[in-house]
Design a protein around this motif. Structure first.
Motif, PDB file in Angstrom:
ATOM      1  N   ASP A 146       2.852   4.427   5.210  1.00 24.65           N
ATOM      2  CA  ASP A 146       4.074   3.738   5.641  1.00 24.65           C
ATOM      3  C   ASP A 146       4.444   2.545   4.771  1.00 24.65           C
ATOM      4  N   TYR A 147       3.487   2.018   4.009  1.00 24.16           N
ATOM      5  CA  TYR A 147       3.808   0.838   3.199  1.00 24.16           C
ATOM      6  C   TYR A 147       3.368   0.989   1.740  1.00 24.16           C
ATOM      7  N   GLY A 148       3.241   2.215   1.290  1.00 26.05           N
ATOM      8  CA  GLY A 148       2.851   2.438  -0.102  1.00 26.05           C
ATOM      9  C   GLY A 148       3.849   1.871  -1.099  1.00 26.05           C
ATOM     10  N   ASN A 149       5.126   1.814  -0.726  1.00 28.49           N
ATOM     11  CA  ASN A 149       6.159   1.313  -1.638  1.00 28.49           C
ATOM     12  C   ASN A 149       6.547  -0.134  -1.339  1.00 28.49           C
ATOM     13  N   LYS A 150       5.749  -0.810  -0.556  1.00 28.88           N
ATOM     14  CA  LYS A 150       6.031  -2.203  -0.221  1.00 28.88           C
ATOM     15  C   LYS A 150       5.269  -3.120  -1.172  1.00 28.88           C
ATOM     16  N   ARG A 151       5.901  -4.201  -1.621  1.00 24.90           N
ATOM     17  CA  ARG A 151       5.237  -5.136  -2.534  1.00 24.90           C
ATOM     18  C   ARG A 151       4.007  -5.762  -1.892  1.00 24.90           C
ATOM     19  N   ALA A 152       2.992  -5.981  -2.707  1.00 29.80           N
ATOM     20  CA  ALA A 152       1.730  -6.504  -2.186  1.00 29.80           C
ATOM     21  C   ALA A 152       1.881  -7.887  -1.562  1.00 29.80           C
ATOM     22  N   ASP A 153       2.775  -8.713  -2.103  1.00 28.29           N
ATOM     23  CA  ASP A 153       2.933 -10.056  -1.547  1.00 28.29           C
ATOM     24  C   ASP A 153       3.670 -10.053  -0.205  1.00 28.29           C
ATOM     25  N   GLN A 154       4.117  -8.889   0.246  1.00 32.34           N
ATOM     26  CA  GLN A 154       4.766  -8.756   1.547  1.00 32.34           C
ATOM     27  C   GLN A 154       3.887  -8.049   2.569  1.00 32.34           C
ATOM     28  N   LEU A 155       2.648  -7.735   2.183  1.00 32.62           N
ATOM     29  CA  LEU A 155       1.732  -7.015   3.067  1.00 32.62           C
ATOM     30  C   LEU A 155       0.958  -7.970   3.965  1.00 32.62           C
ATOM     31  N   SER A 156       0.561  -7.460   5.134  1.00 31.21           N
ATOM     32  CA  SER A 156      -0.312  -8.229   6.022  1.00 31.21           C
ATOM     33  C   SER A 156      -1.727  -8.257   5.450  1.00 31.21           C
ATOM     34  N   THR A 157      -2.595  -9.074   6.046  1.00 30.30           N
ATOM     35  CA  THR A 157      -3.991  -9.168   5.583  1.00 30.30           C
ATOM     36  C   THR A 157      -4.675  -7.813   5.641  1.00 30.30           C
ATOM     37  N   GLY A 158      -4.484  -7.084   6.734  1.00 28.74           N
ATOM     38  CA  GLY A 158      -5.109  -5.776   6.867  1.00 28.74           C
ATOM     39  C   GLY A 158      -4.597  -4.777   5.857  1.00 28.74           C
ATOM     40  N   MET A 159      -3.294  -4.791   5.622  1.00 32.02           N
ATOM     41  CA  MET A 159      -2.703  -3.899   4.628  1.00 32.02           C
ATOM     42  C   MET A 159      -3.245  -4.197   3.233  1.00 32.02           C
ATOM     43  N   LYS A 160      -3.339  -5.482   2.900  1.00 33.97           N
ATOM     44  CA  LYS A 160      -3.868  -5.871   1.585  1.00 33.97           C
ATOM     45  C   LYS A 160      -5.312  -5.419   1.423  1.00 33.97           C
ATOM     46  N   GLN A 161      -6.106  -5.569   2.472  1.00 34.32           N
ATOM     47  CA  GLN A 161      -7.515  -5.200   2.366  1.00 34.32           C
ATOM     48  C   GLN A 161      -7.672  -3.697   2.183  1.00 34.32           C
ATOM     49  N   LYS A 162      -6.872  -2.918   2.892  1.00 34.41           N
ATOM     50  CA  LYS A 162      -6.952  -1.469   2.724  1.00 34.41           C
ATOM     51  C   LYS A 162      -6.488  -1.064   1.321  1.00 34.41           C
ATOM     52  N   CYS A 163      -5.479  -1.735   0.810  1.00 35.53           N
ATOM     53  CA  CYS A 163      -5.027  -1.482  -0.556  1.00 35.53           C
ATOM     54  C   CYS A 163      -6.140  -1.808  -1.559  1.00 35.53           C
ATOM     55  N   ALA A 164      -6.836  -2.913  -1.320  1.00 38.57           N
ATOM     56  CA  ALA A 164      -7.939  -3.306  -2.203  1.00 38.57           C
ATOM     57  C   ALA A 164      -9.085  -2.304  -2.149  1.00 38.57           C
ATOM     58  N   ILE A 165      -9.351  -1.757  -0.960  1.00 36.07           N
ATOM     59  CA  ILE A 165     -10.384  -0.730  -0.826  1.00 36.07           C
ATOM     60  C   ILE A 165      -9.992   0.510  -1.635  1.00 36.07           C
ATOM     61  N   ALA A 166      -8.729   0.941  -1.501  1.00 30.45           N
ATOM     62  CA  ALA A 166      -8.262   2.108  -2.251  1.00 30.45           C
ATOM     63  C   ALA A 166      -8.391   1.874  -3.757  1.00 30.45           C
ATOM     64  N   ARG A 167      -8.029   0.688  -4.204  1.00 34.65           N
ATOM     65  CA  ARG A 167      -8.157   0.332  -5.619  1.00 34.65           C
ATOM     66  C   ARG A 167      -9.620   0.374  -6.064  1.00 34.65           C
TER      67      ARG A 167
END
Length: 263
Positions: free
Chosen positions: A142-163
Protein backbone atom coordinates in the motif's frame (compact mmCIF):
# COMPACT_ATOMS: atom_id res chain seq x y z
CA UNK A 1 26.91 -21.73 10.04
CA UNK A 2 28.25 -18.72 11.93
CA UNK A 3 31.12 -19.30 14.36
CA UNK A 4 32.37 -16.33 16.42
CA UNK A 5 35.48 -16.77 18.56
CA UNK A 6 37.49 -14.39 20.75
CA UNK A 7 35.91 -11.20 19.43
CA UNK A 8 37.48 -8.04 20.86
CA UNK A 9 37.32 -4.29 20.25
CA UNK A 10 38.70 -1.34 22.22
CA UNK A 11 38.36 2.44 21.91
CA UNK A 12 40.73 5.14 23.12
CA UNK A 13 39.55 6.91 26.29
CA UNK A 14 39.55 10.71 26.61
CA UNK A 15 42.64 11.76 28.56
CA UNK A 16 40.65 13.30 31.43
CA UNK A 17 38.61 10.14 31.94
CA UNK A 18 41.71 7.97 32.05
CA UNK A 19 43.31 10.22 34.66
CA UNK A 20 40.16 10.27 36.78
CA UNK A 21 40.39 6.53 37.31
CA UNK A 22 38.38 3.67 35.91
CA UNK A 23 34.72 3.37 36.85
CA UNK A 24 34.09 0.40 34.59
CA UNK A 25 36.39 -2.66 34.68
CA UNK A 26 36.71 -2.30 30.92
CA UNK A 27 38.45 1.09 31.36
CA UNK A 28 42.20 0.62 31.73
CA UNK A 29 45.53 1.62 30.21
CA UNK A 30 43.89 4.49 28.33
CA UNK A 31 41.41 2.23 26.53
CA UNK A 32 37.77 1.23 26.87
CA UNK A 33 37.51 -2.47 26.04
CA UNK A 34 33.94 -2.52 24.75
CA UNK A 35 34.14 -6.14 23.60
CA UNK A 36 36.67 -8.34 25.34
CA UNK A 37 35.86 -11.98 24.58
CA UNK A 38 32.58 -12.67 22.80
CA UNK A 39 31.96 -16.18 21.50
CA UNK A 40 28.86 -17.88 20.09
CA UNK A 41 27.59 -19.89 17.14
CA UNK A 42 24.43 -19.91 15.04
CA UNK A 43 23.58 -22.87 12.82
CA UNK A 44 21.62 -22.76 9.54
CA UNK A 45 17.94 -22.41 10.34
CA UNK A 46 18.60 -21.13 13.86
CA UNK A 47 17.54 -17.81 15.33
CA UNK A 48 19.95 -16.53 17.97
CA UNK A 49 18.89 -13.87 20.46
CA UNK A 50 21.65 -11.52 21.61
CA UNK A 51 20.87 -10.26 25.11
CA UNK A 52 22.56 -8.07 27.69
CA UNK A 53 22.18 -4.96 29.84
CA UNK A 54 22.53 -1.52 28.27
CA UNK A 55 26.18 -0.89 27.42
CA UNK A 56 27.09 -4.58 27.55
CA UNK A 57 28.63 -4.58 24.06
CA UNK A 58 25.77 -5.99 21.96
CA UNK A 59 25.66 -3.27 19.30
CA UNK A 60 29.46 -3.15 19.07
CA UNK A 61 29.47 -6.93 18.55
CA UNK A 62 26.92 -6.70 15.75
CA UNK A 63 28.75 -3.81 14.11
CA UNK A 64 31.95 -5.87 14.16
CA UNK A 65 30.18 -8.77 12.45
CA UNK A 66 28.71 -6.41 9.86
CA UNK A 67 32.25 -5.04 9.14
CA UNK A 68 31.11 -1.51 10.06
CA UNK A 69 33.85 -1.69 12.71
CA UNK A 70 37.22 -3.43 12.46
CA UNK A 71 37.89 -5.95 15.24
CA UNK A 72 41.13 -5.91 17.24
CA UNK A 73 41.05 -9.69 17.67
CA UNK A 74 38.94 -12.75 17.00
CA UNK A 75 37.30 -14.52 14.07
CA UNK A 76 33.81 -14.90 12.62
CA UNK A 77 33.31 -17.56 9.96
CA UNK A 78 30.35 -17.96 7.57
CA UNK A 79 30.41 -20.42 4.65
CA UNK A 80 34.20 -20.70 4.89
CA UNK A 81 34.75 -16.92 4.86
CA UNK A 82 36.22 -15.04 7.81
CA UNK A 83 34.03 -11.95 7.94
CA UNK A 84 36.65 -10.00 9.87
CA UNK A 85 39.53 -10.71 7.49
CA UNK A 86 37.65 -10.42 4.19
CA UNK A 87 35.11 -7.59 4.63
CA UNK A 88 34.27 -7.26 0.92
CA UNK A 89 33.26 -10.92 0.68
CA UNK A 90 31.50 -10.58 4.02
CA UNK A 91 29.25 -7.75 2.82
CA UNK A 92 28.03 -9.92 -0.06
CA UNK A 93 26.92 -12.56 2.44
CA UNK A 94 25.50 -10.38 5.24
CA UNK A 95 22.27 -8.50 5.66
CA UNK A 96 22.67 -5.99 8.49
CA UNK A 97 20.00 -3.78 10.04
CA UNK A 98 21.45 -1.10 12.31
CA UNK A 99 19.69 0.80 15.06
CA UNK A 100 18.62 3.52 12.59
CA UNK A 101 16.81 2.85 9.33
CA UNK A 102 19.10 5.06 7.21
CA UNK A 103 16.59 5.40 4.38
CA UNK A 104 16.85 8.07 1.69
CA UNK A 105 13.91 10.37 2.40
CA UNK A 106 13.36 11.57 -1.16
CA UNK A 107 13.16 8.05 -2.57
CA UNK A 108 10.03 5.95 -2.30
CA UNK A 109 9.96 2.81 -0.17
CA UNK A 110 10.42 0.65 -3.25
CA UNK A 111 13.14 2.86 -4.71
CA UNK A 112 15.11 2.53 -1.46
CA UNK A 113 14.98 -1.26 -1.63
CA UNK A 114 15.74 -1.35 -5.36
CA UNK A 115 18.72 0.99 -4.91
CA UNK A 116 20.41 -1.38 -2.46
CA UNK A 117 19.59 -4.34 -4.69
CA UNK A 118 21.40 -2.63 -7.57
CA UNK A 119 24.38 -1.97 -5.31
CA UNK A 120 24.56 -5.73 -4.82
CA UNK A 121 24.59 -6.27 -8.58
CA UNK A 122 21.12 -7.78 -8.87
CA UNK A 123 19.66 -7.91 -12.40
CA UNK A 124 16.51 -5.90 -13.09
CA UNK A 125 14.15 -8.91 -13.53
CA UNK A 126 15.52 -10.68 -10.43
CA UNK A 127 15.34 -7.48 -8.38
CA UNK A 128 11.72 -6.87 -9.41
CA UNK A 129 10.69 -10.41 -8.41
CA UNK A 130 12.53 -10.12 -5.11
CA UNK A 131 10.96 -6.75 -4.26
CA UNK A 132 7.50 -8.04 -5.13
CA UNK A 133 8.07 -10.99 -2.82
CA UNK A 134 9.34 -8.90 0.09
CA UNK A 135 6.65 -6.24 -0.20
CA UNK A 136 4.01 -8.97 0.00
CA UNK A 137 5.66 -10.76 2.93
CA UNK A 138 6.04 -7.52 4.89
CA UNK A 139 2.65 -6.16 3.81
CA UNK A 140 4.16 -3.05 2.21
CA UNK A 141 2.17 -2.95 -1.05
CA UNK A 142 0.00 0.00 0.00
CA UNK A 143 2.91 2.40 0.44
CA UNK A 144 5.58 1.14 -1.93
CA UNK A 145 5.33 4.36 -3.97
CA UNK A 146 5.29 6.68 -0.96
CA UNK A 147 8.39 8.74 -0.13
CA UNK A 148 10.40 7.46 2.80
CA UNK A 149 10.27 10.78 4.64
CA UNK A 150 6.45 10.47 4.69
CA UNK A 151 6.39 6.97 6.19
CA UNK A 152 5.50 6.08 9.77
CA UNK A 153 8.10 4.49 12.08
CA UNK A 154 6.71 1.02 11.41
CA UNK A 155 6.65 1.53 7.66
CA UNK A 156 10.25 2.76 7.69
CA UNK A 157 11.41 -0.21 9.73
CA UNK A 158 9.75 -2.70 7.41
CA UNK A 159 11.31 -0.91 4.44
CA UNK A 160 14.71 -1.14 6.14
CA UNK A 161 14.20 -4.87 6.75
CA UNK A 162 13.37 -5.39 3.05
CA UNK A 163 16.49 -3.44 2.08
CA UNK A 164 18.56 -5.57 4.47
CA UNK A 165 17.59 -8.90 2.92
CA UNK A 166 16.88 -7.94 -0.70
CA UNK A 167 20.10 -9.63 -1.90
CA UNK A 168 19.26 -12.91 -0.09
CA UNK A 169 22.21 -12.86 2.33
CA UNK A 170 23.65 -16.00 3.92
CA UNK A 171 23.58 -14.36 7.37
CA UNK A 172 21.04 -11.85 8.70
CA UNK A 173 21.87 -9.51 11.61
CA UNK A 174 19.18 -7.29 13.12
CA UNK A 175 19.89 -4.76 15.87
CA UNK A 176 16.71 -4.30 17.96
CA UNK A 177 14.40 -4.55 14.91
CA UNK A 178 11.09 -4.04 16.79
CA UNK A 179 12.06 -0.98 18.86
CA UNK A 180 9.41 1.73 18.56
CA UNK A 181 6.95 -0.39 16.58
CA UNK A 182 3.27 -0.86 17.31
CA UNK A 183 1.94 -4.34 18.06
CA UNK A 184 0.80 -5.13 14.51
CA UNK A 185 4.01 -3.94 12.86
CA UNK A 186 6.10 -5.84 15.42
CA UNK A 187 4.14 -9.04 14.76
CA UNK A 188 4.72 -8.79 11.01
CA UNK A 189 8.46 -8.42 11.59
CA UNK A 190 8.58 -11.27 14.11
CA UNK A 191 6.72 -13.53 11.69
CA UNK A 192 9.20 -12.52 8.99
CA UNK A 193 12.13 -13.43 11.28
CA UNK A 194 10.52 -16.79 12.04
CA UNK A 195 10.24 -17.50 8.30
CA UNK A 196 14.03 -17.57 8.03
CA UNK A 197 14.16 -20.89 9.85
CA UNK A 198 12.66 -22.57 6.78
CA UNK A 199 15.29 -20.90 4.58
CA UNK A 200 18.13 -22.50 6.61
CA UNK A 201 19.83 -19.14 7.08
CA UNK A 202 21.38 -18.13 10.45
CA UNK A 203 19.71 -15.06 11.91
CA UNK A 204 20.86 -12.99 14.89
CA UNK A 205 18.84 -10.27 16.52
CA UNK A 206 19.40 -8.20 19.62
CA UNK A 207 16.48 -7.20 21.79
CA UNK A 208 15.44 -6.17 25.29
CA UNK A 209 12.05 -7.86 24.85
CA UNK A 210 12.41 -11.37 26.26
CA UNK A 211 8.96 -12.43 25.04
CA UNK A 212 10.38 -12.07 21.50
CA UNK A 213 13.25 -14.33 22.48
CA UNK A 214 10.89 -16.90 23.96
CA UNK A 215 8.75 -16.85 20.82
CA UNK A 216 11.50 -17.04 18.19
CA UNK A 217 14.91 -18.09 19.46
CA UNK A 218 16.54 -21.50 19.35
CA UNK A 219 19.57 -20.27 21.26
CA UNK A 220 20.64 -17.16 23.14
CA UNK A 221 23.91 -15.40 23.87
CA UNK A 222 24.07 -13.16 26.93
CA UNK A 223 26.79 -10.50 26.86
CA UNK A 224 27.81 -8.64 30.00
CA UNK A 225 30.65 -6.12 30.28
CA UNK A 226 31.97 -7.11 26.87
CA UNK A 227 32.16 -10.87 27.52
CA UNK A 228 29.93 -13.83 26.79
CA UNK A 229 28.21 -14.63 30.07
CA UNK A 230 26.07 -17.42 28.60
CA UNK A 231 25.54 -19.22 25.29
CA UNK A 232 23.03 -22.01 24.92
CA UNK A 233 19.37 -22.95 24.69
CA UNK A 234 16.53 -21.24 26.54
CA UNK A 235 16.17 -24.26 28.81
CA UNK A 236 19.85 -24.09 29.68
CA UNK A 237 19.45 -20.39 30.45
CA UNK A 238 16.52 -21.11 32.75
CA UNK A 239 18.49 -23.83 34.51
CA UNK A 240 21.59 -21.70 35.01
CA UNK A 241 19.54 -18.66 36.06
CA UNK A 242 17.53 -20.74 38.53
CA UNK A 243 14.06 -19.82 37.29
CA UNK A 244 11.47 -20.99 34.76
CA UNK A 245 10.66 -17.33 34.14
CA UNK A 246 12.96 -16.07 31.40
CA UNK A 247 13.25 -12.55 32.85
CA UNK A 248 14.27 -13.90 36.26
CA UNK A 249 16.67 -16.39 34.68
CA UNK A 250 18.35 -13.64 32.66
CA UNK A 251 18.81 -11.46 35.76
CA UNK A 252 20.09 -14.50 37.65
CA UNK A 253 22.80 -15.18 35.05
CA UNK A 254 23.91 -11.53 35.08
CA UNK A 255 24.03 -11.47 38.88
CA UNK A 256 26.03 -14.71 38.99
CA UNK A 257 28.67 -13.26 36.70
CA UNK A 258 28.80 -10.00 38.69
CA UNK A 259 29.25 -11.92 41.95
CA UNK A 260 32.00 -14.05 40.44
CA UNK A 261 33.79 -10.94 39.17
CA UNK A 262 33.78 -9.35 42.61
CA UNK A 263 35.34 -12.36 44.32
Amino acid sequence: MLEVRGLAKRFALPAQKDKAGARDPRDHDGWFHAVRNVEFSCAPGEVLGLLGPNGAGKTTTLRLLSTALKADAGSAWVDGVDLLQDPLAARQRIGFLSGSTGLYGRLTARENVEYFGRLHGMSAPYLKRRCDELFELLQMQDYGNKRADQLSTGMKQKCAIARTVVHEPRLVILDEPTTGLDVMSAKILLDFIASYKALRIPLIFSTHHLHEVEKLCDRVCVINRGKTAFHGTLEQLRHLGGSADLYDAFVGVINQRETARER
